[in-house]
Design a protein around this motif. Structure first.
Motif, PDB file in Angstrom:
ATOM      1  N   ARG A 186       0.840  -1.211   0.000  1.00  0.00           N
ATOM      2  CA  ARG A 186       0.000   0.000   0.000  1.00  0.00           C
ATOM      3  C   ARG A 186       0.868   1.250   0.000  1.00  0.00           C
ATOM      4  N   LEU A 187       1.902   1.267   0.812  1.00  0.00           N
ATOM      5  CA  LEU A 187       2.810   2.423   0.839  1.00  0.00           C
ATOM      6  C   LEU A 187       3.486   2.616  -0.511  1.00  0.00           C
ATOM      7  N   ARG A 188       3.927   1.520  -1.127  1.00  0.00           N
ATOM      8  CA  ARG A 188       4.590   1.615  -2.429  1.00  0.00           C
ATOM      9  C   ARG A 188       3.662   2.235  -3.470  1.00  0.00           C
ATOM     10  N   LEU A 189       2.426   1.740  -3.525  1.00  0.00           N
ATOM     11  CA  LEU A 189       1.474   2.259  -4.511  1.00  0.00           C
ATOM     12  C   LEU A 189       1.137   3.718  -4.248  1.00  0.00           C
ATOM     13  N   GLN A 190       0.992   4.068  -3.001  1.00  0.00           N
ATOM     14  CA  GLN A 190       0.653   5.458  -2.689  1.00  0.00           C
ATOM     15  C   GLN A 190       1.834   6.391  -2.917  1.00  0.00           C
ATOM     16  N   ARG A 191       3.042   5.921  -2.661  1.00  0.00           N
ATOM     17  CA  ARG A 191       4.219   6.744  -2.959  1.00  0.00           C
ATOM     18  C   ARG A 191       4.360   6.959  -4.468  1.00  0.00           C
ATOM     19  N   GLU A 192       4.089   5.917  -5.240  1.00  0.00           N
ATOM     20  CA  GLU A 192       4.144   6.062  -6.697  1.00  0.00           C
ATOM     21  C   GLU A 192       3.112   7.081  -7.176  1.00  0.00           C
ATOM     22  N   LEU A 193       1.915   7.007  -6.623  1.00  0.00           N
ATOM     23  CA  LEU A 193       0.880   7.962  -7.001  1.00  0.00           C
ATOM     24  C   LEU A 193       1.276   9.374  -6.589  1.00  0.00           C
ATOM     25  N   ALA A 194       1.859   9.524  -5.412  1.00  0.00           N
ATOM     26  CA  ALA A 194       2.306  10.853  -4.961  1.00  0.00           C
ATOM     27  C   ALA A 194       3.378  11.411  -5.894  1.00  0.00           C
ATOM     28  N   ALA A 195       4.256  10.535  -6.377  1.00  0.00           N
ATOM     29  CA  ALA A 195       5.298  10.984  -7.311  1.00  0.00           C
ATOM     30  C   ALA A 195       4.707  11.357  -8.662  1.00  0.00           C
ATOM     31  N   ASP A 196       3.727  10.575  -9.136  1.00  0.00           N
ATOM     32  CA  ASP A 196       3.118  10.821 -10.444  1.00  0.00           C
ATOM     33  C   ASP A 196       2.092  11.950 -10.422  1.00  0.00           C
ATOM     34  N   CYS A 197       1.458  12.154  -9.282  1.00  0.00           N
ATOM     35  CA  CYS A 197       0.392  13.154  -9.170  1.00  0.00           C
ATOM     36  C   CYS A 197       0.566  13.898  -7.840  1.00  0.00           C
ATOM     37  N   PRO A 198       1.547  14.796  -7.769  1.00  0.00           N
ATOM     38  CA  PRO A 198       1.924  15.411  -6.498  1.00  0.00           C
ATOM     39  C   PRO A 198       0.914  16.411  -5.927  1.00  0.00           C
ATOM     40  N   THR A 199      -0.161  16.672  -6.641  1.00  0.00           N
ATOM     41  CA  THR A 199      -1.171  17.586  -6.111  1.00  0.00           C
ATOM     42  C   THR A 199      -2.475  16.880  -5.767  1.00  0.00           C
ATOM     43  N   PHE A 200      -2.494  15.552  -5.842  1.00  0.00           N
ATOM     44  CA  PHE A 200      -3.700  14.796  -5.513  1.00  0.00           C
ATOM     45  C   PHE A 200      -3.775  14.662  -3.992  1.00  0.00           C
ATOM     46  N   THR A 201      -4.436  15.628  -3.385  1.00  0.00           N
ATOM     47  CA  THR A 201      -4.449  15.800  -1.938  1.00  0.00           C
ATOM     48  C   THR A 201      -4.976  14.592  -1.168  1.00  0.00           C
ATOM     49  N   PRO A 202      -6.051  13.929  -1.606  1.00  0.00           N
ATOM     50  CA  PRO A 202      -6.499  12.775  -0.813  1.00  0.00           C
ATOM     51  C   PRO A 202      -5.408  11.720  -0.607  1.00  0.00           C
ATOM     52  N   ASN A 203      -4.610  11.466  -1.633  1.00  0.00           N
ATOM     53  CA  ASN A 203      -3.528  10.500  -1.502  1.00  0.00           C
ATOM     54  C   ASN A 203      -2.442  11.026  -0.578  1.00  0.00           C
ATOM     55  N   LEU A 204      -2.091  12.294  -0.712  1.00  0.00           N
ATOM     56  CA  LEU A 204      -1.038  12.856   0.137  1.00  0.00           C
ATOM     57  C   LEU A 204      -1.418  12.760   1.606  1.00  0.00           C
ATOM     58  N   LEU A 205      -2.664  13.100   1.924  1.00  0.00           N
ATOM     59  CA  LEU A 205      -3.116  13.047   3.318  1.00  0.00           C
ATOM     60  C   LEU A 205      -3.150  11.606   3.824  1.00  0.00           C
ATOM     61  N   ASP A 206      -3.676  10.705   3.018  1.00  0.00           N
ATOM     62  CA  ASP A 206      -3.765   9.310   3.436  1.00  0.00           C
ATOM     63  C   ASP A 206      -2.377   8.687   3.569  1.00  0.00           C
ATOM     64  N   LEU A 207      -1.503   8.976   2.635  1.00  0.00           N
ATOM     65  CA  LEU A 207      -0.141   8.444   2.708  1.00  0.00           C
ATOM     66  C   LEU A 207       0.561   8.953   3.965  1.00  0.00           C
ATOM     67  N   ALA A 208       0.387  10.211   4.285  1.00  0.00           N
ATOM     68  CA  ALA A 208       0.997  10.757   5.504  1.00  0.00           C
ATOM     69  C   ALA A 208       0.477  10.012   6.737  1.00  0.00           C
TER      70      ALA A 208
END
Length: 181
Positions: free
Chosen positions: A31-53
């Motif tokens: 889950r962390l790997r997938l969310q980190r990849e999404l954060a790298a590919d889409c750095p302004t997608f706030t729901p992922n950034l908050l959830d990943l944090a």
């Protein structure tokens, strides 16, 4: 010449976010790997950034120091604040992190205040919209709900011209329909 998208579109970002959340329990490596990849590919997608944090705060990653994790969490939260244009949830989440994990309540307090102000703005907008919708619905039930909410809205937002105007519309309509004298 064809243009290639630099970042995934909104639908793809949401799909990837949902897939990451389904990939494992909170804080799992996949889950962390997938969310980190999404954060790298889409750095302004706030729901992922908050959830990943949040995920990183729960994760126990081998060979990783707490300081490194906390630095990543803070970077993600600051990125979410910027990407959301200082949206209330992101601001409050950063405040909570600074307050509880960084022991910096003096830095968190202004963020909590800003988040509360944003929440009140949203509540004022939502209540004004509800009151307007209930007046337009114009049933006995909707007008009764509007009268109850209008009373509360006037107490919470006594200086709001918008709330005062829509509450006046509620009262006028309720009078015309015989619900008020």
């Amino acid at each position: 010449m064809t243009k290639t998208a630099l970042h995934p579109g909104v639908k793809e970002a949401v799909e990837r976010f949902r897939a990451a959340r389904k990939a494992g329990a909170q804080g799992t490596p996949e889950r962390l790997r997938l969310q980190r990849e999404l954060a790298a590919d889409c750095p302004t997608f706030t729901p992922n950034l908050l959830d990943l944090a949040r995920q990183l705060q729960l994760a126990d990653e081998p060979n990783r120091q707490a300081e490194e994790t906390f630095a990543e969490v803070q970077r993600l939260l600051e990125q979410a604040v910027v990407g959301s244009e200082r949206g209330g949830p992101a601001v409050v989440e950063l405040g909570h992190f600074l307050d509880t994990l960084q022991n910096a309540p003096e830095k968190a307090t202004p963020l909590y205040e800003e988040g509360a102000a944003r929440a009140l703005e949203t509540l004022e907008d939502a209540w004004a919209g509800l009151l307007r919708a209930w007046v337009h619905e114009r049933t006995k039930e909707s007008l009764e709900k509007a009268l109850r909410l209008g009373e509360l809205a006037e107490k919470l937002f006594p200086d709001s011209g918008r709330i005062q105007g829509v509450v006046q519309d509620v009262h006028n309509t309720a009078r015309r329909d015989g619900l008020l004298k």
